[in-house]
Design a protein around this motif. Structure first.
Motif, PDB file in Angstrom:
ATOM      1  N   ASP A  93      15.540  -8.754  -2.757  1.00  9.97           N
ATOM      2  CA  ASP A  93      14.470  -8.478  -2.042  1.00  9.97           C
ATOM      3  C   ASP A  93      14.562  -8.814  -0.343  1.00  9.97           C
ATOM      4  N   PRO A 137      19.036 -14.078  12.748  1.00 14.18           N
ATOM      5  CA  PRO A 137      18.599 -15.459  12.612  1.00 14.18           C
ATOM      6  C   PRO A 137      17.536 -15.654  11.686  1.00 14.18           C
ATOM      7  N   ARG A 184      12.419  17.724   1.242  1.00 16.63           N
ATOM      8  CA  ARG A 184      12.314  16.424   1.431  1.00 16.63           C
ATOM      9  C   ARG A 184      13.485  15.796   1.877  1.00 16.63           C
ATOM     10  N   ARG A 205       7.292   7.096   5.315  1.00 13.19           N
ATOM     11  CA  ARG A 205       7.135   5.699   5.437  1.00 13.19           C
ATOM     12  C   ARG A 205       8.011   4.809   4.093  1.00 13.19           C
ATOM     13  N   LYS A 206       8.541   5.858   3.504  1.00 14.76           N
ATOM     14  CA  LYS A 206       9.275   5.121   2.080  1.00 14.76           C
ATOM     15  C   LYS A 206      10.802   5.200   2.553  1.00 14.76           C
ATOM     16  N   ALA A 224      10.141 -10.477  18.484  1.00 19.00           N
ATOM     17  CA  ALA A 224      11.012 -11.603  18.172  1.00 19.00           C
ATOM     18  C   ALA A 224      11.803 -10.985  16.842  1.00 19.00           C
ATOM     19  N   TYR A 225      11.509  -9.719  16.376  1.00 20.33           N
ATOM     20  CA  TYR A 225      12.430  -9.253  15.404  1.00 20.33           C
ATOM     21  C   TYR A 225      13.982  -9.001  15.882  1.00 20.33           C
ATOM     22  N   ILE A 264       8.031   0.039   1.732  1.00 19.04           N
ATOM     23  CA  ILE A 264       6.958   1.154   2.427  1.00 19.04           C
ATOM     24  C   ILE A 264       6.542   0.400   3.698  1.00 19.04           C
ATOM     25  N   THR A 291       7.547  -4.545   0.098  1.00 20.43           N
ATOM     26  CA  THR A 291       8.346  -4.277  -1.286  1.00 20.43           C
ATOM     27  C   THR A 291       7.346  -3.531  -2.119  1.00 20.43           C
ATOM     28  N   ALA A 292       7.650  -2.269  -2.512  1.00 19.79           N
ATOM     29  CA  ALA A 292       6.873  -1.469  -3.563  1.00 19.79           C
ATOM     30  C   ALA A 292       7.380  -1.646  -4.764  1.00 19.79           C
ATOM     31  N   MET A 320       4.672  -0.229   6.911  1.00 19.87           N
ATOM     32  CA  MET A 320       3.259  -0.809   7.286  1.00 19.87           C
ATOM     33  C   MET A 320       2.737   0.419   8.044  1.00 19.87           C
ATOM     34  N   LYS A 321       1.482   0.680   7.931  1.00 21.36           N
ATOM     35  CA  LYS A 321       0.712   1.707   8.878  1.00 21.36           C
ATOM     36  C   LYS A 321       0.777   1.016  10.199  1.00 21.36           C
ATOM     37  N   LEU A 339      12.338   0.021  -3.560  1.00 24.08           N
ATOM     38  CA  LEU A 339      11.669   0.903  -2.538  1.00 24.08           C
ATOM     39  C   LEU A 339      10.756   0.000  -1.736  1.00 24.08           C
TER      40      LEU A 339
HETATM   41  C1  LIG Z   1      14.642 -12.155  14.044  1.00 26.44           C
HETATM   42  C2  LIG Z   1      15.147 -10.991  13.298  1.00 26.44           C
HETATM   43  C3  LIG Z   1      15.013 -10.887  11.695  1.00 26.44           C
HETATM   44  C4  LIG Z   1      14.880  -9.637  11.320  1.00 26.44           C
HETATM   45  C5  LIG Z   1      15.224  -9.645   9.920  1.00 26.44           C
HETATM   46  C6  LIG Z   1      13.922 -10.192   9.286  1.00 26.44           C
HETATM   47  C7  LIG Z   1      14.205 -11.118   8.250  1.00 26.44           C
HETATM   48  C8  LIG Z   1      13.359 -11.597   7.299  1.00 26.44           C
HETATM   49  C9  LIG Z   1      13.450 -10.716   5.757  1.00 26.44           C
HETATM   50  C10 LIG Z   1      12.664 -11.048   4.958  1.00 26.44           C
HETATM   51  C11 LIG Z   1      12.352 -10.057   3.873  1.00 26.44           C
HETATM   52  C12 LIG Z   1      11.607 -10.292   3.039  1.00 26.44           C
HETATM   53  C13 LIG Z   1      11.074  -8.879   2.276  1.00 26.44           C
HETATM   54  C14 LIG Z   1      10.058  -9.490   1.195  1.00 26.44           C
HETATM   55  C15 LIG Z   1       8.933  -8.484   1.337  1.00 26.44           C
HETATM   56  C16 LIG Z   1       7.920  -8.737   0.332  1.00 26.44           C
HETATM   57  O1  LIG Z   1       8.051  -9.667  -0.479  1.00 26.44           O
HETATM   58  S1  LIG Z   1       6.472  -7.906   0.228  1.00 26.44           S
HETATM   59  C17 LIG Z   1       5.494  -8.765  -0.845  1.00 26.44           C
HETATM   60  C18 LIG Z   1       5.504  -8.061  -2.197  1.00 26.44           C
HETATM   61  N1  LIG Z   1       4.999  -6.733  -1.921  1.00 26.44           N
HETATM   62  C19 LIG Z   1       3.707  -6.564  -2.101  1.00 26.44           C
HETATM   63  O2  LIG Z   1       2.833  -7.513  -2.192  1.00 26.44           O
HETATM   64  C20 LIG Z   1       3.334  -5.103  -1.874  1.00 26.44           C
HETATM   65  C21 LIG Z   1       1.782  -4.953  -2.622  1.00 26.44           C
HETATM   66  N2  LIG Z   1       1.589  -3.348  -2.659  1.00 26.44           N
HETATM   67  C22 LIG Z   1       0.966  -3.064  -1.485  1.00 26.44           C
HETATM   68  O3  LIG Z   1       0.489  -3.586  -0.543  1.00 26.44           O
HETATM   69  C23 LIG Z   1       0.866  -1.452  -1.352  1.00 26.44           C
HETATM   70  O4  LIG Z   1       0.824  -1.043  -2.680  1.00 26.44           O
HETATM   71  C24 LIG Z   1       2.130  -0.840  -0.518  1.00 26.44           C
HETATM   72  C25 LIG Z   1       3.302  -1.156  -1.090  1.00 26.44           C
HETATM   73  C26 LIG Z   1       1.874  -1.446   1.101  1.00 26.44           C
HETATM   74  C27 LIG Z   1       1.941   0.633  -0.536  1.00 26.44           C
HETATM   75  O5  LIG Z   1       0.546   0.761   0.013  1.00 26.44           O
HETATM   76  P1  LIG Z   1       0.060   1.957   1.339  1.00 26.44           P
HETATM   77  O6  LIG Z   1       0.693   1.529   2.492  1.00 26.44           O
HETATM   78  O7  LIG Z   1      -1.310   2.045   0.957  1.00 26.44           O
HETATM   79  O8  LIG Z   1       0.823   3.209   0.649  1.00 26.44           O
HETATM   80  P2  LIG Z   1       0.290   4.277  -0.301  1.00 26.44           P
HETATM   81  O9  LIG Z   1       0.029   5.291   0.607  1.00 26.44           O
HETATM   82  O10 LIG Z   1      -0.201   3.959  -1.469  1.00 26.44           O
HETATM   83  O11 LIG Z   1       1.878   4.804  -0.710  1.00 26.44           O
HETATM   84  C28 LIG Z   1       2.750   5.589   0.270  1.00 26.44           C
HETATM   85  C29 LIG Z   1       3.872   6.199  -0.590  1.00 26.44           C
HETATM   86  O12 LIG Z   1       4.275   5.358  -1.171  1.00 26.44           O
HETATM   87  C30 LIG Z   1       4.558   5.593  -2.588  1.00 26.44           C
HETATM   88  N3  LIG Z   1       4.651   4.532  -3.336  1.00 26.44           N
HETATM   89  C31 LIG Z   1       3.472   3.211  -3.033  1.00 26.44           C
HETATM   90  N4  LIG Z   1       3.881   2.365  -3.771  1.00 26.44           N
HETATM   91  C32 LIG Z   1       5.023   2.913  -4.814  1.00 26.44           C
HETATM   92  C33 LIG Z   1       5.593   2.187  -5.980  1.00 26.44           C
HETATM   93  N5  LIG Z   1       5.201   1.060  -6.356  1.00 26.44           N
HETATM   94  N6  LIG Z   1       6.589   3.202  -6.549  1.00 26.44           N
HETATM   95  C34 LIG Z   1       6.914   4.231  -6.131  1.00 26.44           C
HETATM   96  N7  LIG Z   1       6.283   4.921  -4.916  1.00 26.44           N
HETATM   97  C35 LIG Z   1       5.264   4.095  -4.620  1.00 26.44           C
HETATM   98  C36 LIG Z   1       3.087   6.511  -2.822  1.00 26.44           C
HETATM   99  O13 LIG Z   1       3.177   7.334  -3.960  1.00 26.44           O
HETATM  100  C37 LIG Z   1       3.149   7.094  -1.463  1.00 26.44           C
HETATM  101  O14 LIG Z   1       4.184   8.356  -1.496  1.00 26.44           O
HETATM  102  P3  LIG Z   1       3.922   9.682  -0.809  1.00 26.44           P
HETATM  103  O15 LIG Z   1       2.737  10.415  -1.459  1.00 26.44           O
HETATM  104  O16 LIG Z   1       3.944   9.364   0.589  1.00 26.44           O
HETATM  105  O17 LIG Z   1       5.173  10.508  -1.248  1.00 26.44           O
END
Ligand SMILES: CCCCCCCCCCCCCCCC(=O)SCCNC(=O)CCNC(=O)[C@H](O)C(C)(C)COP(=O)(O)OP(=O)(O)OC[C@H]1O[C@@H](n2cnc3c(N)ncnc32)[C@H](O)[C@@H]1OP(=O)(O)O
Length: 243
Positions: free
Chosen positions: A167, A87, A7, A212-213, A36-37, A237, A183-184, A239-240, A235
């Motif tokens: 975050d 931006p 790994r 994907r991590k 747009a990203y 993740i 965010t996970a 998106m698929k 950490l």
């Molecule tokens: C114009 C240009 C601009 C560009 C610049 C952009 C600017 C703009 C920036 C804004 C940036 C804002 C960033 C905010 C981002 C949020 O705030 S997101 C909101 C808060 N987060 C959430 O709501 C997430 C809620 N959780 C979930 O939806 C799901 O649990 C997740 C995280 C998507 C994972 O689900 P999944 O895709 O089904 O993945 P899954 O198969 O369960 O796990 C994949 C792997 O990750 C591991 N894993 C999953 N969760 C965890 C965990 N909590 N701990 C440890 N391992 C984990 C699994 O064990 C697995 O590992 P492997 O077996 O592959 O080794």
């Protein structure tokens, strides 16, 4: 032990590969991220409506001298090509609209939601920040000024507001590196308080990528780098394809 080593090697190989990619837009395009990203070196976004929508990461009168100095420093580095200013809009959908035919007439997405960090109309009261991305080093820098509406303890910045900035800055780095992520996990050590009104520098880097991590670490320091405020890991993740 053997699985761990495999790994680790895979992760390092992936990071090396990412660092060798010629330009950020290519990388993001190949990762199926909407156009747009894509930030541009000319400090404009390629999205056709972008010029008509307020970019919140440009200087405004509420910015302190420290904030301006740091901004100017990274703008100069951007001109040399190592950093790209990201931006920032107050509607998340604005970041996602990438095609000309999706550009709404009003040049503003018809939505009632707002990005949490850009939800105030008055400049300087909440989150004032600008982020830069360095593709070669897989790092983002955030310059953050905490407004008076982010108060937690008297005169100090709320821990949740600080978590939001961690975050956001590490999330932006993950997005620029891998495309859409969520965010996970977020771990934060609060080492010293951030006074309201002060400017701090947020340094985020990619530690490793495993499939994907994407594992990130973040440090927040005072504008003069002398005071350590925050150490954090996160950490994200990827998106698929179907999401
Ligand atoms: C114009 C240009 C601009 C560009 C610049 C952009 C600017 C703009 C920036 C804004 C940036 C804002 C960033 C905010 C981002 C949020 O705030 S997101 C909101 C808060 N987060 C959430 O709501 C997430 C809620 N959780 C979930 O939806 C799901 O649990 C997740 C995280 C998507 C994972 O689900 P999944 O895709 O089904 O993945 P899954 O198969 O369960 O796990 C994949 C792997 O990750 C591991 N894993 C999953 N969760 C965890 C965990 N909590 N701990 C440890 N391992 C984990 C699994 O064990 C697995 O590992 P492997 O077996 O592959 O080794």
């Amino acid at each position: 032990m053997f699985r761990c080593s495999v790994r680790l090697i895979k992760g390092l190989t992936q990071i090396t590969w990412l660092r060798e990619q010629p330009v950020l837009p290519n990388l993001l395009y190949r990762r199926s991220v909407p156009a747009a990203y894509l930030p541009s070196r000319a400090l404009r976004v390629t999205w056709p409506c972008a010029e008509e929508v307020k970019d919140f990461s440009l200087p405004n009168p509420s910015w302190s001298q420290n904030m301006r100095n740091l901004y100017n420093k990274y703008m100069e580095l951007s001109q040399q090509g190592s950093w790209i200013r990201l931006p920032s809009y107050n509607v998340t959908a604005t970041h996602l609209i990438g095609k000309a035919e999706q550009c709404p007439d009003s040049a503003k997405p018809q939505v009632t939601t707002r990005l949490f960090t850009r939800n105030l109309d008055v400049e300087g009261l909440g989150f004032e920040y600008v982020m830069f991305y360095n593709q070669a080093e897989l790092r983002t820098v955030g310059i953050f000024q905490a407004g008076p509406y982010l108060e937690g303890p008297i005169g100090l910045t709320h821990g949740g507001a600080i978590a939001t900035i961690v975050d956001t800055t590490s999330g932006a780095c993950a997005i620029c590196t891998l495309g859409k992520v969520k965010t996970a996990n977020l771990n934060i050590n609060y080492r010293s308080p951030i006074t309201l009104g002060s400017t701090v520098e947020v340094q985020c880097r990619v530690d490793k990528i495993e499939g994907r991590k994407i594992f990130m670490s973040t440090e927040i320091r005072s504008a003069d780098s002398q005071v350590l405020h925050i150490e954090a890991t996160a950490l994200f993740i990827q998106m698929k394809m179907s999401e």
